[in-house]
Every structure is written in structure tokens, then in C-alpha cells.
Design a protein around this motif. Structure first.
Motif, PDB file in Angstrom:
ATOM      1  N   ARG A 342       0.833  -1.206   0.000  1.00 16.22           N
ATOM      2  CA  ARG A 342       0.000   0.000   0.000  1.00 16.22           C
ATOM      3  C   ARG A 342       0.870   1.260   0.000  1.00 16.22           C
ATOM      4  O   ARG A 342       0.580   2.232   0.694  1.00 16.22           O
ATOM      5  CB  ARG A 342      -0.949  -0.013   1.204  1.00 16.22           C
ATOM      6  N   VAL A 343       1.924   1.224  -0.791  1.00 16.82           N
ATOM      7  CA  VAL A 343       2.781   2.390  -1.022  1.00 16.82           C
ATOM      8  C   VAL A 343       2.584   2.818  -2.474  1.00 16.82           C
ATOM      9  O   VAL A 343       2.709   1.995  -3.388  1.00 16.82           O
ATOM     10  CB  VAL A 343       4.268   2.076  -0.745  1.00 16.82           C
ATOM     11  N   PHE A 344       2.288   4.099  -2.678  1.00 17.44           N
ATOM     12  CA  PHE A 344       1.963   4.594  -4.015  1.00 17.44           C
ATOM     13  C   PHE A 344       2.922   5.732  -4.386  1.00 17.44           C
ATOM     14  O   PHE A 344       3.148   6.652  -3.585  1.00 17.44           O
ATOM     15  CB  PHE A 344       0.514   5.084  -4.056  1.00 17.44           C
ATOM     16  N   PHE A 345       3.460   5.658  -5.589  1.00 12.40           N
ATOM     17  CA  PHE A 345       4.419   6.653  -6.065  1.00 12.40           C
ATOM     18  C   PHE A 345       3.705   7.593  -7.040  1.00 12.40           C
ATOM     19  O   PHE A 345       3.147   7.159  -8.054  1.00 12.40           O
ATOM     20  CB  PHE A 345       5.599   5.973  -6.744  1.00 12.40           C
ATOM     21  N   VAL A 346       3.727   8.875  -6.710  1.00 16.64           N
ATOM     22  CA  VAL A 346       3.058   9.901  -7.510  1.00 16.64           C
ATOM     23  C   VAL A 346       4.037  11.055  -7.727  1.00 16.64           C
ATOM     24  O   VAL A 346       5.134  11.066  -7.178  1.00 16.64           O
ATOM     25  CB  VAL A 346       1.770  10.398  -6.811  1.00 16.64           C
ATOM     26  N   THR A 347       3.654  12.041  -8.529  1.00 13.89           N
ATOM     27  CA  THR A 347       4.574  13.146  -8.828  1.00 13.89           C
ATOM     28  C   THR A 347       4.340  14.336  -7.907  1.00 13.89           C
ATOM     29  O   THR A 347       3.205  14.725  -7.635  1.00 13.89           O
ATOM     30  CB  THR A 347       4.426  13.628 -10.281  1.00 13.89           C
ATOM     31  N   TYR A 348       5.442  14.886  -7.443  1.00 11.74           N
ATOM     32  CA  TYR A 348       5.378  16.110  -6.652  1.00 11.74           C
ATOM     33  C   TYR A 348       4.757  17.231  -7.481  1.00 11.74           C
ATOM     34  O   TYR A 348       4.039  18.076  -6.960  1.00 11.74           O
ATOM     35  CB  TYR A 348       6.784  16.506  -6.193  1.00 11.74           C
ATOM     36  N   TYR A 349       5.061  17.225  -8.772  1.00 12.65           N
ATOM     37  CA  TYR A 349       4.563  18.275  -9.664  1.00 12.65           C
ATOM     38  C   TYR A 349       3.051  18.404  -9.544  1.00 12.65           C
ATOM     39  O   TYR A 349       2.525  19.520  -9.411  1.00 12.65           O
ATOM     40  CB  TYR A 349       4.963  17.946 -11.106  1.00 12.65           C
ATOM     41  N   LEU A 350       2.336  17.284  -9.616  1.00 14.33           N
ATOM     42  CA  LEU A 350       0.875  17.333  -9.516  1.00 14.33           C
ATOM     43  C   LEU A 350       0.408  17.494  -8.084  1.00 14.33           C
ATOM     44  O   LEU A 350      -0.388  18.373  -7.787  1.00 14.33           O
ATOM     45  CB  LEU A 350       0.269  16.061 -10.111  1.00 14.33           C
ATOM     46  N   TRP A 351       0.907  16.676  -7.187  1.00 18.87           N
ATOM     47  CA  TRP A 351       0.349  16.609  -5.843  1.00 18.87           C
ATOM     48  C   TRP A 351       0.707  17.815  -4.978  1.00 18.87           C
ATOM     49  O   TRP A 351      -0.017  18.126  -4.045  1.00 18.87           O
ATOM     50  CB  TRP A 351       0.794  15.317  -5.159  1.00 18.87           C
ATOM     51  N   ASN A 352       1.814  18.468  -5.278  1.00 14.99           N
ATOM     52  CA  ASN A 352       2.156  19.639  -4.466  1.00 14.99           C
ATOM     53  C   ASN A 352       2.789  20.744  -5.303  1.00 14.99           C
ATOM     54  O   ASN A 352       3.596  21.529  -4.798  1.00 14.99           O
ATOM     55  CB  ASN A 352       3.108  19.245  -3.334  1.00 14.99           C
ATOM     56  N   GLY A 353       2.379  20.820  -6.579  1.00 17.76           N
ATOM     57  CA  GLY A 353       2.924  21.848  -7.453  1.00 17.76           C
ATOM     58  C   GLY A 353       1.872  22.761  -8.049  1.00 17.76           C
ATOM     59  O   GLY A 353       2.137  23.924  -8.330  1.00 17.76           O
ATOM     60  N   LEU A 354       0.660  22.246  -8.234  1.00 19.72           N
ATOM     61  CA  LEU A 354      -0.414  23.077  -8.787  1.00 19.72           C
ATOM     62  C   LEU A 354      -1.110  23.858  -7.676  1.00 19.72           C
ATOM     63  O   LEU A 354      -1.364  25.052  -7.822  1.00 19.72           O
ATOM     64  CB  LEU A 354      -1.425  22.201  -9.535  1.00 19.72           C
ATOM     65  N   ASN A 355      -1.455  23.166  -6.610  1.00 20.09           N
ATOM     66  CA  ASN A 355      -2.003  23.811  -5.414  1.00 20.09           C
ATOM     67  C   ASN A 355      -3.154  24.751  -5.720  1.00 20.09           C
ATOM     68  O   ASN A 355      -3.172  25.911  -5.290  1.00 20.09           O
ATOM     69  CB  ASN A 355      -0.900  24.580  -4.670  1.00 20.09           C
ATOM     70  N   GLY A 356      -4.118  24.250  -6.452  1.00 19.43           N
ATOM     71  CA  GLY A 356      -5.306  25.033  -6.757  1.00 19.43           C
ATOM     72  C   GLY A 356      -6.495  24.105  -6.901  1.00 19.43           C
ATOM     73  O   GLY A 356      -6.387  22.887  -6.715  1.00 19.43           O
ATOM     74  N   PRO A 357      -7.654  24.626  -7.263  1.00 20.52           N
ATOM     75  CA  PRO A 357      -8.851  23.796  -7.365  1.00 20.52           C
ATOM     76  C   PRO A 357      -8.780  22.750  -8.471  1.00 20.52           C
ATOM     77  O   PRO A 357      -9.299  21.645  -8.311  1.00 20.52           O
ATOM     78  CB  PRO A 357      -9.967  24.807  -7.609  1.00 20.52           C
ATOM     79  N   ILE A 358      -8.133  23.080  -9.592  1.00 23.14           N
ATOM     80  CA  ILE A 358      -7.996  22.090 -10.658  1.00 23.14           C
ATOM     81  C   ILE A 358      -7.027  20.996 -10.219  1.00 23.14           C
ATOM     82  O   ILE A 358      -7.268  19.804 -10.427  1.00 23.14           O
ATOM     83  CB  ILE A 358      -7.529  22.747 -11.966  1.00 23.14           C
ATOM     84  N   GLY A 359      -5.936  21.408  -9.582  1.00 23.02           N
ATOM     85  CA  GLY A 359      -4.990  20.432  -9.064  1.00 23.02           C
ATOM     86  C   GLY A 359      -5.641  19.479  -8.084  1.00 23.02           C
ATOM     87  O   GLY A 359      -5.381  18.267  -8.111  1.00 23.02           O
ATOM     88  N   ALA A 360      -6.512  19.984  -7.212  1.00 21.53           N
ATOM     89  CA  ALA A 360      -7.215  19.125  -6.250  1.00 21.53           C
ATOM     90  C   ALA A 360      -8.089  18.115  -6.980  1.00 21.53           C
ATOM     91  O   ALA A 360      -8.149  16.933  -6.603  1.00 21.53           O
ATOM     92  CB  ALA A 360      -8.053  19.987  -5.309  1.00 21.53           C
TER      93      ALA A 360
END
Length: 375
Positions: A342-360
Motif C-alpha cells: 500500500r505504497v503509491f508513487f506519484v509526482t510532486y509536480y501534480l500533488w504539491n505543485g499546482l495547489n489550486g482547485p484544478i490540481g485538487a
């Protein structure tokens, strides 16, 4: 020159007529002098025109607060510059389009983003313009920016603070800090909506976000009931790990869905992230789920023209180093979430780079794929 002109014309008129013409020519001479003086004084000393000063003479002006002060914005900006994905997220959320854009990974070398869906990660399919390519969001091309003659410049203060005065000479400029803080994007969005108008657009975007979070909370309720504790890590290699805390944007999104974020015992509640060592990981073994936000800034060196293949590779490379390290490290593999897959690898760019309503919205979509999809 005026006197010579009068000598030639005077014989053609009677004395009264000549007197009138003399007065007219004197007034014309005076007006011409004033006009030349105005033109001379308005000629810029450099190639950068002071559009911000011209903005002060516009109509429908309002003072807009941002993290570097207040800026007067007049009329309805049309030529808008977005310096970075966070700003682009906010702009698109207000149904506005960029005339110029600068990227985190400025590997696209064209003069403009003529195929944004393939050239701008995650948000490009929402861009309907072909914005001028301004290069690096932290060091945008001043020459291109000046040529664009924007009505409004938007960016993040972190890498641009030293250029704020220069940008302000080109156009009214709004810069914001701490985009990753809980509640910060809503504040930034409201200030941007005031600059762009109408302000109700911000409230509509925030309301849509709240509805999406509420819907996701219902969707994820069975998962949350079984796996409530979530650990969010940012890492490129295991020698440099940070824990994302609940005071962050990601904390806001994930706790809105119903999860609880696991944080280090000695965490300062005001810190958005906490740096830890690899040896500290076992202290965080309460986590039922672990999300690892991979980032690899070396891809900034890529020079290729952006295509789908290059864009996907840039995104995939964000986890290229950390994933094999995690899978081959004894401490990382000792954690309950690792042992139970249950470890998932995702991109920082998406998960903590957009930081807006579309990113959410995009994060929620990826969560659905990771946690709700069959298999």
C-alpha cells in the motif's frame, strides 16, 4: 519656419484677414510645440515601457492585495502572464486564459506553446490559447515579456521577488508566497478574481471544490474506514525525505476526503513539511497508506521540443530514482504499508505543485485510480 510661411501668405489677405491668420499661425505654433514636448517627455529611456504607470490612468481601478503589497489594476486585463503552474491553475479556474506562460520544467524551446495539451503538464488540455513561451518561471525572459506588453503579470514571490520592481514597470504585478499552505489558494484566488473581475468567479470555483471534496468523501468512505492513517512523503532519494504535514494544501485535500495525516512526533504544527532521516521512518509505521511524491529536477536540463512522449517521460522521471530505492531498502520495506503493498508513487509536480482547485480535482482523480479501481 512659421515666420517664413507667414511672409509668403500675407499678401493674399486683407489686413483684418491677415491679422486673423497671424493669430491662427501663432496658436498653431504654440500647439505644435506643446505636442512635440509631450512626445519627447513620453519617450521611454529603455525598451521597457512603464505600462504600470499607464494603468494608473485607466478606468474602473481597484487596489488588489497580494503578498508583496498592493497593486492598482484598472479596466479588464486581457493580456495576462502566468508564471508557473500554480498561477495557471488559478487563472484557468476563473475561466481566463494566459497570453504568456513560464514553466517549472522549461524544456519546450518554441516561441509559443502552439500545442499546449502536449507541452504543458496536467493543465495543457485546458489551455485554448497559444501563449508565448517565457521560459523558466523563476527566471522568465524579460525580452519576451516586454514584447508581449501584458496587462497583468502573475507569479510566485519565491523566485521572483528580486524582479518585482522590474515587472511592475512592465505591467501591474501580483506575486504570492506559500502556495502549499492550507487555505492559501483560496486567498490567492479571491485576490486574483478582484484583479480580473468579477469577484464572484472565485466563490463559484471554491464552491465547486467543496462539492468535489464532499462527493469524494462519500466515495472514499469504505477505504477511509479500513485505512484511515496516511503518510505523505516528498523525496527524490532516501537520503532526503520530507513529511507533508496536515497544515498543508495536501493535508487540506486528504483530510477533506476523510483521511488522517501521520506526522513526526516532534512536528512543529506550523510547518508545512518536516525533514526526517531514513532511520526515522519506523516511528511513522502507524500509516496504513503511504504516498511518495517523487521529484527529479534534473529533467530541467532536457532540451527536446515537447511531444507527448517527452512530456510523459518528464512526468514519469519524477519517481524514477525514489521508487527502486524504496523497494530495495530494508528500512523502507520493514514498514507495514510496504509489506501490504500500500505504497503509491506519484509526482510532486501534480500533488504539491499546482495547489489550486484544478490540481485538487486531478489529485482526487488519481486517488480514485489508485484506491478505487478494480485490482
Amino acid at each position: 519656419m512659421i515666420n517664413q510661411f507667414w511672409v509668403l501668405l500675407r499678401p493674399m489677405f486683407s489686413i483684418p484677414d491677415a491679422w486673423c491668420l497671424s493669430r491662427i499661425l501663432k496658436l498653431f505654433s504654440l500647439g505644435l510645440g506643446v505636442a512635440l514636448l509631450v512626445v519627447a517627455c513620453s519617450t521611454p529611456d529603455s525598451q521597457i515601457s512603464d505600462r504600470a504607470t499607464a494603468n494608473l490612468n485607466g478606468t474602473n481601478c481597484r487596489m488588489v492585495e497580494h503578498d508583496l503589497g498592493e497593486t492598482q489594476v484598472c479596466s479588464q486585463p486581457q493580456q495576462i502572464v502566468a508564471l508557473g503552474p500554480h498561477i495557471l491553475d488559478l487563472l484557468l479556474s476563473l475561466d481566463m486564459q494566459p497570453a504568456g506562460y513560464a514553466e517549472v520544467f522549461p524544456f519546450h524551446r518554441g516561441d509559443s506553446f502552439n500545442n499546449p495539451s502536449e507541452q504543458i503538464p496536467y493543465l495543457g488540455n485546458r489551455v485554448t490559447t497559444q501563449p508565448l513561451n517565457l521560459g523558466d518561471r523563476s527566471n522568465p525572459s524579460i525580452e519576451t515579456l516586454t514584447r508581449l506588453q501584458p496587462d497583468l503579470i502573475l507569479g510566485e514571490a519565491g523566485g521572483l521577488r528580486q524582479n518585482y520592481d522590474l515587472f511592475s514597470k512592465i505591467a501591474p504585478t501580483l506575486l504570492w508566497e506559500q502556495r502549499t499552505a492550507k487555505g492559501k489558494w483560496q486567498e490567492n484566488l479571491r485576490q486574483l478574481a478582484k484583479a480580473l473581475g468579477p469577484e464572484e468567479r472565485a466563490e463559484a470555483a471554491i464552491a465547486t471544490y467543496n462539492q468535489q471534496i464532499a462527493a469524494a468523501r462519500a466515495e472514499f468512505a469504505p477505504v477511509v474506514a479500513k485505512y484511515p492513517q496516511v503518510l505523505v512523503l516528498g523525496a527524490n532519494q532516501l537520503v532526503d525525505i520530507m513529511v507533508v504535514n496536515d497544515s498543508s494544501y495536501l493535508g487540506e485535500v486528504l483530510e477533506g476526503v476523510g483521511f488522517e495525516l501521520v506526522s513526526p512526533p516532534a512536528q512543529n504544527k506550523s510547518e508545512l513539511t518536516t525533514s526526517i532521516s531514513l532511520e526515522t521512518l519506523p516511528q511513522l509505521d502507524d500509516a496504513d497508506l503511504i504516498f511518495i511524491l517523487g521529484y527529479d529536477m534534473s529533467v530541467r536540463k532536457q532540451q527536446q521540443k515537447a511531444t507527448n512522449a517527452v512530456l510523459n517521460r518528464v512526468i514519469d522521471q519524477q519517481t524514477a530514482k525514489i521508487q527502486p530505492e524504496w523497494q530495495n531498502n530494508a528500512i523502507a520495506q520493514s514498514l507495514k504499508a510496504s509489506q501490504e503493498d500500500r505504497v503509491f508513487f506519484v509526482t510532486y509536480y501534480l500533488w504539491n505543485g499546482l495547489n489550486g482547485p484544478i490540481g485538487a480535482q486531478l489529485i482526487l482523480d488519481e486517488l480514485r485510480q489508485l484506491l478505487l479501481s478494480p485490482g
